[in-house]
Design a protein around this motif. Structure first.
Motif, PDB file in Angstrom:
ATOM      1  N   LEU A 168       4.691  -5.247 -16.861  1.00 37.80           N
ATOM      2  CA  LEU A 168       4.576  -3.805 -16.677  1.00 37.80           C
ATOM      3  C   LEU A 168       3.680  -3.426 -15.505  1.00 37.80           C
ATOM      4  N   GLU A 169       2.550  -4.129 -15.336  1.00 42.33           N
ATOM      5  CA  GLU A 169       1.621  -3.752 -14.270  1.00 42.33           C
ATOM      6  C   GLU A 169       2.169  -4.068 -12.878  1.00 42.33           C
ATOM      7  N   THR A 170       3.248  -4.859 -12.812  1.00 39.37           N
ATOM      8  CA  THR A 170       3.813  -5.265 -11.526  1.00 39.37           C
ATOM      9  C   THR A 170       5.066  -4.481 -11.174  1.00 39.37           C
ATOM     10  N   THR A 171       5.534  -3.667 -12.069  1.00 39.38           N
ATOM     11  CA  THR A 171       6.802  -2.970 -11.849  1.00 39.38           C
ATOM     12  C   THR A 171       6.651  -1.784 -10.909  1.00 39.38           C
ATOM     13  N   PHE A 204       6.518   3.838  -6.130  1.00 36.50           N
ATOM     14  CA  PHE A 204       5.150   3.348  -5.970  1.00 36.50           C
ATOM     15  C   PHE A 204       4.825   2.400  -7.118  1.00 36.50           C
ATOM     16  N   GLY A 205       3.778   1.626  -6.945  1.00 36.05           N
ATOM     17  CA  GLY A 205       3.362   0.654  -7.952  1.00 36.05           C
ATOM     18  C   GLY A 205       2.248   1.168  -8.839  1.00 36.05           C
ATOM     19  N   ASN A 206       1.780   0.271  -9.707  1.00 37.42           N
ATOM     20  CA  ASN A 206       0.738   0.631 -10.674  1.00 37.42           C
ATOM     21  C   ASN A 206      -0.651   0.150 -10.282  1.00 37.42           C
ATOM     22  N   SER A 207      -0.770  -0.664  -9.250  1.00 37.34           N
ATOM     23  CA  SER A 207      -2.082  -1.156  -8.828  1.00 37.34           C
ATOM     24  C   SER A 207      -2.021  -1.549  -7.363  1.00 37.34           C
ATOM     25  N   GLU A 208      -3.214  -1.754  -6.793  1.00 33.74           N
ATOM     26  CA  GLU A 208      -3.332  -2.161  -5.395  1.00 33.74           C
ATOM     27  C   GLU A 208      -3.443  -3.671  -5.248  1.00 33.74           C
ATOM     28  N   ALA A 209      -3.340  -4.402  -6.345  1.00 33.69           N
ATOM     29  CA  ALA A 209      -3.458  -5.866  -6.286  1.00 33.69           C
ATOM     30  C   ALA A 209      -2.305  -6.453  -5.479  1.00 33.69           C
ATOM     31  N   PRO A 210      -2.538  -7.567  -4.774  1.00 32.72           N
ATOM     32  CA  PRO A 210      -1.472  -8.174  -3.967  1.00 32.72           C
ATOM     33  C   PRO A 210      -0.285  -8.585  -4.842  1.00 32.72           C
ATOM     34  N   PHE A 211       0.888  -8.398  -4.303  1.00 31.96           N
ATOM     35  CA  PHE A 211       2.118  -8.772  -5.002  1.00 31.96           C
ATOM     36  C   PHE A 211       2.325 -10.277  -4.819  1.00 31.96           C
ATOM     37  N   VAL A 212       2.404 -10.993  -5.929  1.00 33.60           N
ATOM     38  CA  VAL A 212       2.477 -12.462  -5.907  1.00 33.60           C
ATOM     39  C   VAL A 212       3.737 -12.918  -6.623  1.00 33.60           C
ATOM     40  N   ILE A 213       4.471 -13.831  -5.968  1.00 40.45           N
ATOM     41  CA  ILE A 213       5.661 -14.437  -6.571  1.00 40.45           C
ATOM     42  C   ILE A 213       5.363 -15.914  -6.807  1.00 40.45           C
ATOM     43  N   GLY A 239       0.492  -8.863  -9.857  1.00 38.96           N
ATOM     44  CA  GLY A 239      -0.055  -7.923  -8.885  1.00 38.96           C
ATOM     45  C   GLY A 239       0.602  -6.570  -8.999  1.00 38.96           C
ATOM     46  N   GLY A 240       0.576  -5.796  -7.912  1.00 37.15           N
ATOM     47  CA  GLY A 240       1.181  -4.471  -7.884  1.00 37.15           C
ATOM     48  C   GLY A 240       2.447  -4.472  -7.053  1.00 37.15           C
ATOM     49  N   TRP A 241       3.341  -3.548  -7.348  1.00 40.00           N
ATOM     50  CA  TRP A 241       4.610  -3.469  -6.606  1.00 40.00           C
ATOM     51  C   TRP A 241       4.338  -3.271  -5.125  1.00 40.00           C
ATOM     52  N   PHE A 242       5.160  -3.903  -4.262  1.00 35.57           N
ATOM     53  CA  PHE A 242       4.788  -4.021  -2.852  1.00 35.57           C
ATOM     54  C   PHE A 242       5.257  -2.857  -1.987  1.00 35.57           C
ATOM     55  N   THR A 243       6.216  -2.049  -2.427  1.00 34.76           N
ATOM     56  CA  THR A 243       6.712  -0.986  -1.553  1.00 34.76           C
ATOM     57  C   THR A 243       6.207   0.381  -2.003  1.00 34.76           C
TER      58      THR A 243
END
Length: 889
Positions: free
Chosen positions: A407-410, A448-457, A464-468
């Motif tokens: 959820l936090e990465t969506t 937009f995403g839910n956090s400013e954390a880097p998006f990690v795969i 992390g947070g969504w990148f776009t």
């Protein structure tokens, strides 16, 4: 109008013209053209000012200038869709304590839209009659049968409305008793393309998980919901199709996807045209979904439903509200016979479950308010006006939630949209029909995403947070004129149609992306993706179209459609000419077998997102060694380059062959369809530092279909269909990487199975009427699982794409059972006294989904370096929902 059955001597003639002796059938073409030009000149001045004011862009001036020039050259250069008004019903008589249906009754229709002519039909063996393709206006319907008194009714038909009118005949000197044996609608013998259709009553009877009309489209053969949840119609992506509401375009100008939400009660009917051979349809390479909206009438209608809130319970614990989706609709006369209104509202708060995630973190959330308003006016005997307004703001939080994207990465997708349209119909003394339509559409979108954390795969999951971050604002103004000329008789009968359509779109926005980190199983970095550039987007587009169409009936057994369409837009600047040819033939004398088919060229639109490819941020790719710190390649900036071919409109060549055969209550259909698409837009990363937008993508779809429709009762059927299909094509479709919800990793393109390819599908559904006002609606759907690919820890494909295997076969049984009721309104204080204690018609029932609890996983771990590689997740549970509504329709 032409009869819809063969005009042989031993057959009943349906919708045959009856002309008074001595009347003139047609006005001279020159006289008509002069009058029409004067009429159009006044109308163009008004619409041109509206267009300029609404668009508020200099480019809109070009639209008006081009349109004025086109119409002044020829009064016959204007049409888009045939009138689709309809009057239908059953001829009845009282026999003892019940109603009997009367076959063989003569039903005559006259009125101002028909000038001095009349249409005539005979009720079939189930007592039913129908008049189709009617212009808006006031009609007089007369039903007569030997032994009964003739009955006359006055009917007001709004623009594109369907009127259900049952007529009860009273016996005169003879009392008749009728035995009904036949119960199937007559087979369509004249149309070269027959659409898959769902009426408003079907939409209410079948079990729909979200109670949206889109949920019902998979009930049509060839329509599937793909692994990403999107609707794929006849082997195409959503952006390859067209969507019309009351003949007007409602797609998203930026991506080309459908972009409108209507309350269920606002939908009168939904039709899906696959390869329509009439030249009036354009800007697609797949199929067209045409939605007709509900209008008001002289009868008051209302609905109140879904007032019960469903709780969210996870493993015995209460987690708040699962869904609240109240709907209300009301319609009736403003002034009898002159003005009508229809209004519907729907509020939706829905949480959708991903069963493989923790109980409190497994729900995406949708909140929306859909409103539809329609006003119809009978201005005078020849003019009808319909005005509609749709509002559909929506918030989707956790829009791409799945087993591997917590959820936090969506991504969260919030939209603001509205659609306004004006539709006027005018009929002339010679029965020519002119339809003028104008629309404004605004569709704004934030992602937009839910956090400013880097998006990690990582191999196992994403974090992390969504990148776009996207902010899009688009507006489109469209103006079309439609003209259907009276029938001309030479070498048979000819129905000529001509048309022009002009639209202007403005777009601006901002699109930026945060860094993306691809890490290996041991946690070291494999690749770093960053983005360079401002990401400021802006572009306008003007689209023009015109066509000419001739539907030729050489005799009562053959119909041929000839058509030519021209399209041009400001992105490609090409003049695209698309010829079409379709036919329908009756090979035998009994009118129970029809062979139809055709071939055509179809040019697609170019979404604005493709036209602004060079304005998007560029990717900067850095590749690291196994230790995660040593750079082995890069940083390389992938510059956005359009290939040497530039922008050319995608096109498809499609052909169909279909045989319909009627056996009493059963209609059988055998169909073959093939489509080859060229010049699709695909992406190809090049090692020398280019991200190439190629305009040479191809795809192919082939389908064989066997369908049966069994008539059970009045307007109740059982359907069964088997579809064998094959869908292949280039896989790096543009919208996968620059659409709303994006794939963050771009690898080399391949040509393989499409992700929504399902070679075999068996579908069964229907609506069954039982005694005591009980309706049972089962739906059974089985199809081959969708294909998947394998990737490694560096997110590179392993082996050919979409050739690694398939999901388990999908199987689902859904069921809805409802019973008609007449409950009493409670004596609550806030309810007006005149309604308290009164009985109002309603329905109560239950809906069951995935009745057998079959394992239908939606997620698959395809990373060969993940600990759970090869595991399927997230199958929907068995669901039960109650249904209760006050309704009078």
């Amino acid at each position: 109008m032409r009869c819809c059955l063969c005009r042989r001597a031993d057959k009943s003639i349906v919708q045959t013209q009856v002309l008074p002796i001595g009347c003139k059938r047609y006005l001279s073409l020159q006289y008509f053209s002069d009058g029409l030009n004067n009429f159009l000149a006044l109308k163009l001045r008004l619409y041109g000012r509206l267009l300029l004011t609404a668009a508020r862009r200099p480019g809109a001036l070009l639209v008006s200038v081009l349109l004025l020039g086109s119409v002044s050259q020829s009064s016959a250069a204007i049409t888009e869709l045939q009138p689709s008004g309809r009057i239908r019903g059953t001829i009845l008589a009282v026999s003892g304590d019940r109603l009997e249906r009367l076959p063989g009754a003569v039903v005559t229709l006259g009125g101002t839209p028909l000038a001095n002519k009349k249409l005539e039909t005979v009720s079939d063996e189930s007592g039913e009659y129908s008049f189709n393709r009617l212009a808006a206006g006031e009609y007089t319907l007369t039903a007569s049968l030997r032994g009964f008194k003739a009955e006359e009714r006055r009917v007001i038909v709004a623009i594109d409305a369907t009127i259900d009118l049952d007529v009860l005949l009273q016996p005169s000197a003879i009392q008749a008793t009728v035995t009904v044996s036949r119960g199937e609608d007559r087979i369509n013998t004249t149309d070269t393309t027959v659409a898959g259709q769902l009426s408003g009553s079907k939409l209410h009877d079948v079990p729909l998980v979200n109670e949206k009309f889109q949920d019902a489209l998979p009930l049509l053969p060839g329509v599937t919901r793909g692994p990403d949840g999107a609707l794929n119609i006849k082997g195409t992506r959503p952006d390859q199709g067209g969507v019309l509401v009351s003949s007007l375009n409602v797609t998203d100008p930026v991506t080309g996807d459908a972009a409108i939400d209507l309350p269920l009660e606002a939908v009168e009917s939904v039709q899906v045209f696959s390869n329509p051979f009439s030249a009036e349809y354009g800007r697609f390479t797949g199929a067209v979904t045409a939605i007709e909206t509900r209008s008001g009438s002289n009868q008051w209608r209302y609905l109140l439903t879904n007032v019960v809130v469903r709780p969210r319970i996870r493993e015995g614990k209460f987690y708040g509200v699962q869904s609240a989706t109240p709907r209300i609709a009301v319609g009736g006369p403003i002034k009898k016979d002159k003005a009508f209104f229809f209004q519907s509202f729907e509020y939706r708060f829905v949480r959708s479950e991903v069963t493989s995630l923790p109980p409190a973190q497994r729900d995406s959330k949708l909140e929306s308010l859909d409103s539809f308003t329609r006003l119809d006016f009978n201005l005078n005997n020849v003019h009808r006006l319909a005005v509609s307004f749709s509002l559909f703001p929506q918030k989707r939080d956790g829009a791409n939630l799945n087993t591997f994207t917590p959820l936090e990465t969506t991504a969260n997708v919030h939209q603001r949209g509205w659609f306004f349209s004006v539709n006027e119909q005018a009929t002339f003394k010679n029965r020519a029909l002119l339809q003028s339509s104008f629309s404004l559409k605004q569709f704004d979108l934030d992602v937009f995403g839910n956090s400013e954390a880097p998006f990690v795969i990582s191999p196992a999951t994403r974090s992390g947070g969504w990148f776009t971050r996207q902010q899009r604002n688009s507006r489109r103004a469209e103006w079309l004129e439609t003209l259907s000329l009276p029938e001309k008789k030479f070498d048979g009968e000819h129905e000529f149609r001509f048309g022009i359509d002009v639209s202007h779109t403005t777009f601006d926005g901002v699109d930026t992306s945060a860094p993306i980190r691809i890490v290996r199983r041991n946690g070291t970095m494999s690749q770093l993706l960053t983005f360079a550039g401002a990401g400021t987007l802006k572009r306008n587009n003007t689209e023009l179209a015109a066509f000419a169409q001739d539907t030729w009936h050489p005799n009562g057994s053959l119909t041929i459609d000839f058509g030519l369409r021209w399209d041009r837009d400001a992105i490609s600047k090409d003049n695209n000419f698309a010829p079409r040819l379709g036919f329908a033939v009756l090979p035998f004398a009994n009118d129970r077998t029809v062979i139809r088919g055709g071939i055509g060229l179809f040019y697609d639109k170019i979404p604005i997102s493709v036209g602004i490819f060079d304005q998007y941020q560029h990717r900067v790719v850095t590749t690291f060694a196994a230790n995660g710190s040593t750079i082995v390649d890069g940083p390389i900036t992938l510059r956005h380059i359009v290939d040497a071919n530039g922008y050319r409109n995608p096109y498809s060549v499609a052909a169909t062959l279909q045989i319909d055969h009627e056996i009493k209550r059963l209609l059988l259909r055998f169909g073959f369809e093939e489509r080859r698409t060229r010049r699709d837009f695909i992406l190809e990363p090049i090692a020398d530092g280019r991200l190439l937008l190629r305009n040479d993508g191809v795809s192919r779809y082939r389908e064989f279909q066997i369908t049966g429709r069994l008539r059970l009762q009045e307007r109740r059927h059982l359907y069964i269909a088997y579809v064998s299909s094959h869908a292949t094509g280039d896989l790096n479709a543009f919208n996968n990487y620059f659409g709303t919800l994006r794939n963050p990793v771009i690898r080399a393109n391949e040509r393989s199975l499409q992700p929504f390819d399902a070679p075999n599908r068996l579908l069964f559904w229907g609506d069954i009427g039982l005694p005591k006002r009980i309706t049972v609606s089962p739906v059974m759907d089985w199809h081959t699982g969708f294909p998947f690919s394998l990737v490694d820890e560096n997110q590179n494909f392993v082996g050919p794409r979409n050739r690694a295997g398939r999901y388990p076969a999908f199987f689902s049984v859904d069921l809805q059972i409802t019973k008609g009721l007449a409950p009493r309104v409670p004596n609550w204080g806030f309810i007006p006294a005149k309604f308290r204690g009164r009985k109002f018609p309603g329905r109560f029932g239950v809906k069951l989904f995935n009745l057998t609890s079959h394992w239908n996983p939606r997620d698959f771990q395809n990373n060969i370096d993940a600990p759970d590689f090869g595991t399927f997740y997230n199958s929907p549970r068995r669901g039960l929902r109650l249904k209760f509504e006050f309704v009078k329709y």
